[in-house]
Design an enzyme around this catalytic site. Structure first.
Site, PDB file in Angstrom:
ATOM      1  N   LYS A  15       0.849  -1.189   0.000  1.00 27.16           N
ATOM      2  CA  LYS A  15       0.000   0.000   0.000  1.00 27.16           C
ATOM      3  C   LYS A  15       0.883   1.237   0.000  1.00 27.16           C
ATOM      4  O   LYS A  15       1.871   1.293   0.726  1.00 27.16           O
ATOM      5  CB  LYS A  15      -0.913  -0.026   1.232  1.00 27.16           C
ATOM      6  N   ASP A 143      -5.679   0.076   8.675  1.00 27.59           N
ATOM      7  CA  ASP A 143      -5.540  -0.136   7.230  1.00 27.59           C
ATOM      8  C   ASP A 143      -6.206  -1.423   6.763  1.00 27.59           C
ATOM      9  O   ASP A 143      -6.165  -1.736   5.568  1.00 27.59           O
ATOM     10  CB  ASP A 143      -4.053  -0.215   6.837  1.00 27.59           C
TER      11      ASP A 143
END
EC number: 2.7.1.148
Length: 295
Positions: A15, A143
């Site tokens: 990410k 996340d």
């Protein structure tokens, strides 16, 4: 339910926060954020195999640096999945091939957990809804849900409010990590020691960005990573990476991802990203360098 787990494998992409705006902590100590998250075509891999007894193993260049017990998000993902099913499951082995650096600002642990959840659903509970799986991922960390989706999105609130990102052009980038961990908690504590008048406000988003050059110009003008300065204060090697990348002609935008220590440079094309990555690997063989595409 089958008495034996099938062999499955899932990619766990890195990410990257193209921007990360952070507000002061709320009454519970959580920080509101706004962020544009994208995902790279480099990352870890999680494998599911049948076993005589439950097992978790690690491999890969960073496999020996991660905890193998209950502190690992892949293990916690399995535990959360078992609780959700509420009954016995056949024994299996999860093998994490760890190719991303640890404490790197790339959401590696959350992405690994998301990959594990997808594998377990495919093997044990294919009828489990996407919403149920996302709730499990979100319970594992800020996340979690974003990394389960693994596509470009906007994250707000504590990271749990997710919405589609505007249409983005092809983004070629080079990821660089100096080999120094940047623990999220320490970076946030350093952030809290400062004054932050801008807060977590979301910038006005364009409907779409036509080119990498246009995307880089908008990001540079309208956005930032609020954790970059405190992370550099804690770990000067991050500042060294940023300085080197900003001095390279291929770099359209240079920024730290998440709470660090990984930094990225957006480039105009795959050829330019490849050239930059090759040069950095020669200049600094002690750095982790990967050319990638973000989407």
């Amino acid at each position: 339910m089958s008495h034996e787990i099938m062999r499955l494998s899932a990619f766990a992409p890195a990410k990257v926060n193209l921007f990360l705006h952070v507000g002061g902590p709320d009454g519970e100590g959580y920080h509101p954020i706004s962020s544009l998250m994208v995902f790279a075509d480099v990352g870890d891999r999680v494998n599911l195999q049948p076993a005589d007894a439950p097992a978790f193993e690690t491999s890969g260049p960073f496999g020996d640096q991660i905890p193998a017990g209950g502190d690992n998000l892949v293990v916690r993902a399995g535990q959360a999945f078992h609780r959700r099913l509420g009954g016995p499951v056949p024994p299996y082995r999860l093998i994490l091939e760890k190719h991303l650096p640890i404490a790197a600002g790339l959401g590696g642990g959350s992405s690994d957990a998301g990959a594990a959840l997808k594998l377990l659903r495919d093997a044990l509970a294919p009828a489990l809804s996407d919403d149920d799986l996302e709730a499990l991922a979100a319970s594992l960390g800020a996340d979690g849900a974003a990394c389960l989706r693994a596509r470009a999105l906007i994250a707000e609130g504590r990271g749990e409010r997710l919405s589609p990102a505007p249409r983005l052009p092809e983004l070629n980038a080079v990821l660089v990590n100096p080999g120094a961990p940047s623990p999220t908690g320490a970076v946030y504590r350093a952030y809290d020691a400062g004054v932050h008048p801008d807060g977590a406000a979301m910038p006005p988003m364009p409907d779409h960005l036509e080119s990498a050059e246009e995307a880089a110009a908008w990001l540079a003008f309208a956005t930032r990573n609020d954790l970059e300065a405190p992370a550099v204060r804690l770990e000067p090697h991050i500042g060294e990476v940023l300085d080197v990348l900003r001095g390279e002609p291929e770099s359209l935008l240079v920024r730290m991802s998440g709470s660090g220590a990984t930094c990225f440079a957006l480039c105009a094309s795959d050829i330019e990203a490849e050239g930059l990555a090759e040069r950095l690997e020669t200049m600094r063989p002690d750095w982790w360098v990967r050319r990638c595409r973000l989407s």
